[in-house]
Design a protein around this motif. Structure first.
Motif, mmCIF file in Angstrom:
data_model
loop_
_atom_site.group_PDB
_atom_site.id
_atom_site.type_symbol
_atom_site.label_atom_id
_atom_site.label_comp_id
_atom_site.label_asym_id
_atom_site.label_seq_id
_atom_site.Cartn_x
_atom_site.Cartn_y
_atom_site.Cartn_z
ATOM 1 N N LEU A 180 0.836 -1.205 0.000
ATOM 2 C CA LEU A 180 0.000 0.000 0.000
ATOM 3 C C LEU A 180 0.870 1.254 0.000
ATOM 4 N N LEU A 181 1.814 1.300 0.923
ATOM 5 C CA LEU A 181 2.688 2.469 1.006
ATOM 6 C C LEU A 181 3.637 2.534 -0.183
ATOM 7 N N GLY A 182 3.994 1.349 -0.739
ATOM 8 C CA GLY A 182 4.880 1.340 -1.900
ATOM 9 C C GLY A 182 4.250 1.980 -3.121
ATOM 10 N N VAL A 183 2.961 1.716 -3.341
ATOM 11 C CA VAL A 183 2.254 2.355 -4.455
ATOM 12 C C VAL A 183 2.180 3.865 -4.233
ATOM 13 N N LEU A 184 1.833 4.272 -3.027
ATOM 14 C CA LEU A 184 1.744 5.699 -2.727
ATOM 15 C C LEU A 184 3.112 6.368 -2.818
ATOM 16 N N ASN A 185 4.155 5.630 -2.488
ATOM 17 C CA ASN A 185 5.505 6.193 -2.515
ATOM 18 C C ASN A 185 5.959 6.523 -3.929
ATOM 19 N N VAL A 186 5.375 5.839 -4.909
ATOM 20 C CA VAL A 186 5.717 6.155 -6.307
ATOM 21 C C VAL A 186 5.299 7.581 -6.650
ATOM 22 N N PHE A 187 4.178 8.019 -6.099
ATOM 23 C CA PHE A 187 3.644 9.341 -6.410
ATOM 24 C C PHE A 187 4.015 10.387 -5.354
ATOM 25 N N ILE A 188 4.212 9.954 -4.112
ATOM 26 C CA ILE A 188 4.571 10.873 -3.024
ATOM 27 C C ILE A 188 5.838 10.325 -2.378
ATOM 28 N N ARG A 189 6.993 10.777 -2.834
ATOM 29 C CA ARG A 189 8.260 10.187 -2.401
ATOM 30 C C ARG A 189 8.573 10.458 -0.931
ATOM 31 N N ASP A 190 7.882 11.406 -0.298
ATOM 32 C CA ASP A 190 8.122 11.672 1.119
ATOM 33 C C ASP A 190 7.741 10.484 1.990
ATOM 34 N N ILE A 191 6.867 9.629 1.481
ATOM 35 C CA ILE A 191 6.431 8.474 2.277
ATOM 36 C C ILE A 191 7.616 7.584 2.615
ATOM 37 N N GLY A 192 8.517 7.416 1.682
ATOM 38 C CA GLY A 192 9.696 6.601 1.945
ATOM 39 C C GLY A 192 10.578 7.162 3.033
ATOM 40 N N VAL A 194 9.257 9.063 5.593
ATOM 41 C CA VAL A 194 8.458 9.109 6.821
ATOM 42 C C VAL A 194 8.381 7.740 7.481
ATOM 43 N N VAL A 195 8.338 6.687 6.692
ATOM 44 C CA VAL A 195 8.129 5.339 7.236
ATOM 45 C C VAL A 195 9.169 4.960 8.294
ATOM 46 N N PRO A 196 10.488 5.171 8.073
ATOM 47 C CA PRO A 196 11.446 4.798 9.134
ATOM 48 C C PRO A 196 11.202 5.536 10.442
ATOM 49 N N VAL A 197 10.777 6.797 10.355
ATOM 50 C CA VAL A 197 10.497 7.568 11.571
ATOM 51 C C VAL A 197 9.295 6.989 12.298
ATOM 52 N N VAL A 198 8.240 6.680 11.535
ATOM 53 C CA VAL A 198 7.033 6.104 12.136
ATOM 54 C C VAL A 198 7.347 4.748 12.765
ATOM 55 N N LEU A 199 8.217 3.973 12.133
ATOM 56 C CA LEU A 199 8.581 2.674 12.685
ATOM 57 C C LEU A 199 9.269 2.803 14.033
ATOM 58 N N GLN A 200 10.075 3.832 14.193
ATOM 59 C CA GLN A 200 10.736 4.033 15.481
ATOM 60 C C GLN A 200 9.720 4.289 16.588
ATOM 61 N N PHE A 201 8.714 5.118 16.301
ATOM 62 C CA PHE A 201 7.671 5.375 17.294
ATOM 63 C C PHE A 201 6.851 4.107 17.545
ATOM 64 N N THR A 202 6.542 3.379 16.462
ATOM 65 C CA THR A 202 5.730 2.170 16.595
ATOM 66 C C THR A 202 6.427 1.121 17.449
#
Length: 279
Positions: A180-192, A194-202
């Protein structure tokens, strides 16, 4: 221009019904891609894939040394000198597979952009390559974890037979969310980014370095919305407490995995024509 059109046409026409057939037809490519991944690790490293085991185990050792003094005697249902290290190892084992699948899924299409644009091939080949590499890494880590448990005097019992089901659920959740995030990352490169930061909180919102029961009631209510809580606690039930996972937790995880995979498939099918151009 012709390869681009062919790739777009293939992505549009490929459906769920022919995924297994396509996977079988491209089995040699999938096997070669998995093998090449491990060869790349060994090319300039004497330890190679062993680092995939040493990294999570080093994380366990650090947390165990730093936190066991404060938490070892407070973990509900656990006793013994190495109880905290055992509890932590089980959580890290589950977390490592989820993170591996998620991070690979987020960059899957961008990492293989040239291949997707130039060659018409079934997308399931990329997915199965990711799955194959992640599962082999996780199997190697599992063997190391079992060995460590044995050294610490905590050999797993028959409840470890629940692990294949838990790994499958972990696979569905991590891969579904990653795609899901991979498809969105193609169009919104900031997702790639943001994910490591969110993983740290998670990570710290998941009962890996602490027991869920240790939290105040308000914090337990908050972490109840974390879908990884039943996944991690199920791993801990099987590997640490020698008991079967809670049926409700398994039901929740199954529904979540199916939902994420279905949403990922639907989003990819709708976005695939634009993805080729965006890549």
């Amino acid at each position: 221009m012709q390869p681009l059109v062919s790739a777009r046409r293939y992505l549009e026409n490929a459906g769920i019904s022919n995924l297994l057939t396509s996977a079988w037809r491209f089995r040699h490519y999938i096997g070669g891609a998995i093998l090449n991944t491990f060869r790349a690790r060994l090319a300039r490293s004497r330890l190679g894939a062993v680092w995939m085991i040493l990294n999570p185990l080093a994380l366990v050792a650090i947390y165990a040394l730093v936190l066991s003094v404060f938490l070892a005697g407070r973990l509900p249902g656990l006793e013994g000198r190495f109880s905290f290290a055992i509890y932590l190892t089980a959580g890290i084992f589950a977390w490592t597979l989820f993170c591996d699948l998620l991070t690979r899924g987020v960059t899957l299409f961008i990492d293989h952009a040239n291949l997707i644009k130039k060659v018409a091939f079934p997308r399931i080949s990329l997915l199965l390559t990711v799955v194959g590499v992640a599962l082999i890494d996780n199997l190697m880590l599992l063997l190391a974890v079992i060995l460590i448990f044995g050294v610490l005097g905590h050999w797993p019992d028959a409840h470890i037979l629940w692990l294949p089901l838990l790994v499958a659920l972990n696979l569905g959740i991590g891969l579904g969310l990653g795609l899901l995030l991979g498809v969105l990352n193609v169009f919104i490169r900031d997702i790639g980014q943001v994910v490591p930061v969110v993983l740290q909180f998670t990570f710290w919102l998941t009962p890996i370095v602490y027991a869920h029961e240790m939290l105040p009631p308000a914090a337990q209510t908050l972490t109840a919305f974390n879908p990884l809580v039943p996944l991690i606690t199920s791993y801990q039930d099987v590997m640490v407490f020698a008991r079967a996972p809670q049926p409700l937790a398994l039901l929740e995880l199954t529904l979540l995995a199916i939902l994420l995979l279905a949403l990922a498939q639907m989003l990819f099918r709708r976005a695939s024509p634009e993805m080729v151009d965006a890549l």
